[in-house]
Design an enzyme around this catalytic site. Structure first.
Site, PDB file in Angstrom:
ATOM      1  N   ILE A 143      -7.992  -7.110   6.211  1.00 42.62           N
ATOM      2  CA  ILE A 143      -8.375  -6.158   7.247  1.00 42.62           C
ATOM      3  C   ILE A 143      -8.055  -4.785   6.693  1.00 42.62           C
ATOM      4  O   ILE A 143      -6.951  -4.549   6.181  1.00 42.62           O
ATOM      5  CB  ILE A 143      -7.649  -6.428   8.579  1.00 42.62           C
ATOM      6  CG1 ILE A 143      -8.084  -5.404   9.661  1.00 42.62           C
ATOM      7  CG2 ILE A 143      -6.150  -6.454   8.424  1.00 42.62           C
ATOM      8  CD1 ILE A 143      -7.558  -5.732  11.057  1.00 42.62           C
ATOM      9  N   SER A 144      -9.013  -3.884   6.730  1.00 46.39           N
ATOM     10  CA  SER A 144      -8.875  -2.595   6.045  1.00 46.39           C
ATOM     11  C   SER A 144      -7.813  -1.715   6.692  1.00 46.39           C
ATOM     12  O   SER A 144      -7.463  -1.866   7.867  1.00 46.39           O
ATOM     13  CB  SER A 144     -10.210  -1.852   6.049  1.00 46.39           C
ATOM     14  OG  SER A 144     -11.170  -2.537   5.294  1.00 46.39           O
ATOM     15  N   GLN A 145      -7.328  -0.784   5.890  1.00 46.55           N
ATOM     16  CA  GLN A 145      -6.390   0.232   6.363  1.00 46.55           C
ATOM     17  C   GLN A 145      -7.054   1.032   7.487  1.00 46.55           C
ATOM     18  O   GLN A 145      -8.183   1.510   7.329  1.00 46.55           O
ATOM     19  CB  GLN A 145      -6.038   1.135   5.190  1.00 46.55           C
ATOM     20  CG  GLN A 145      -5.013   2.203   5.470  1.00 46.55           C
ATOM     21  CD  GLN A 145      -4.669   2.968   4.200  1.00 46.55           C
ATOM     22  OE1 GLN A 145      -5.028   2.563   3.097  1.00 46.55           O
ATOM     23  NE2 GLN A 145      -3.972   4.072   4.356  1.00 46.55           N
ATOM     24  N   PRO A 146      -6.401   1.196   8.629  1.00 45.28           N
ATOM     25  CA  PRO A 146      -7.036   1.890   9.763  1.00 45.28           C
ATOM     26  C   PRO A 146      -7.563   3.278   9.433  1.00 45.28           C
ATOM     27  O   PRO A 146      -8.643   3.655   9.909  1.00 45.28           O
ATOM     28  CB  PRO A 146      -5.911   1.943  10.801  1.00 45.28           C
ATOM     29  CG  PRO A 146      -5.074   0.751  10.503  1.00 45.28           C
ATOM     30  CD  PRO A 146      -5.101   0.617   9.012  1.00 45.28           C
ATOM     31  N   ARG A 195      -5.748  -3.251  17.465  1.00 40.93           N
ATOM     32  CA  ARG A 195      -5.748  -3.897  16.144  1.00 40.93           C
ATOM     33  C   ARG A 195      -4.879  -5.154  16.122  1.00 40.93           C
ATOM     34  O   ARG A 195      -5.103  -6.063  15.328  1.00 40.93           O
ATOM     35  CB  ARG A 195      -5.269  -2.900  15.078  1.00 40.93           C
ATOM     36  CG  ARG A 195      -5.482  -3.392  13.629  1.00 40.93           C
ATOM     37  CD  ARG A 195      -5.041  -2.332  12.635  1.00 40.93           C
ATOM     38  NE  ARG A 195      -5.415  -2.659  11.260  1.00 40.93           N
ATOM     39  CZ  ARG A 195      -4.544  -2.783  10.263  1.00 40.93           C
ATOM     40  NH1 ARG A 195      -3.249  -2.609  10.482  1.00 40.93           N
ATOM     41  NH2 ARG A 195      -4.966  -3.061   9.041  1.00 40.93           N
TER      42      ARG A 195
END
Length: 215
Positions: free
Chosen positions: A62-65, A36
């Site tokens: 960028i989205s939360q993993p 990431r």
């Protein structure tokens, strides 16, 4: 950051995902392989391995993993699947999907983001991703039907043009709701005579917009 420090960060990152309920070993291997840190640059680079959404260029995120993991798990991707992603963003979600699917098509309305994502895909040697600038709200009719469709921006309802491009038996995962309210992550399975809808959890995404952006 040294290579050893980066490896340690990634190990802690994977442990965090496990603690948030991500247990599929194939999915965890994808998260371990796709760094990431390559998708988060600039001011927030030192927070790349936190389980949190982060700002990227063009006013996007960028989205939360753990949410990326949830959406990916809900798609039930198999190695033979052709996947459409609407909203490339940083490219992180598409890169994760590339480890699970036969082919990933990803569409982004911001040309700047597509250029940056393509550069990372090349760096990672990901040859099964086709990334293009375009209005993803209408899908990719020329490549339809798709086995799986994932939408990384919130629509008021599951978009009709995308549902039409989903193969019977296919799955779409999409956030549904208005931008200024709580949105629901919806899993849609296309049946012979309709659709089956399952609500997964509350989420918050940028809105799904029609047309191309200026940047």
């Amino acid at each position: 950051m040294t290579d050893e420090e980066r490896r340690e960060q990634i190990m802690r990152f994977i442990y965090t995902l496990r603690s948030r309920g991500v247990t599929d070993p194939v999915l965890l291997r994808a998260f371990e392989k796709i760094d990431r840190g390559l998708f988060v640059t600039g001011f927030f680079a030192d927070r790349a391995y936190e389980d949190t959404p982060l700002p990227i260029a063009c006013g996007q995120t960028i989205s939360q993993p753990s949410v990326v993991a949830l959406m990916t798990e809900a798609l039930e991707v198999t190695p033979r699947d052709k996947v459409l992603e609407v909203g490339t963003g940083s490219g992180y979600q598409a890169a994760i999907l590339s480890q699970l699917a036969r082919r990933v098509y990803t569409v982004e309305r911001h040309r700047t983001l597509i250029a940056e994502a393509r550069a990372v895909f090349e760096r990672l040697d990901l040859h099964n991703i086709t990334a293009m600038a375009g209005d993803g709200s209408f899908g990719l009719p020329d490549q339809a039907p798709f086995d799986r469709i994932i939408v990384t921006a919130a629509a008021e309802d599951p978009p009709g043009p995308l549902l039409a491009q989903l193969r019977v038996g296919g799955i779409m995962v999409v956030p549904v709701g208005l931008q200024d309210s709580v949105q629901s992550l919806i899993k849609v399975r296309k049946l012979e005579n309709g659709y089956d809808y399952e609500e997964l959890r509350d989420v918050r995404f940028v809105p799904l917009l029609e047309g191309m952006a200026k940047d």
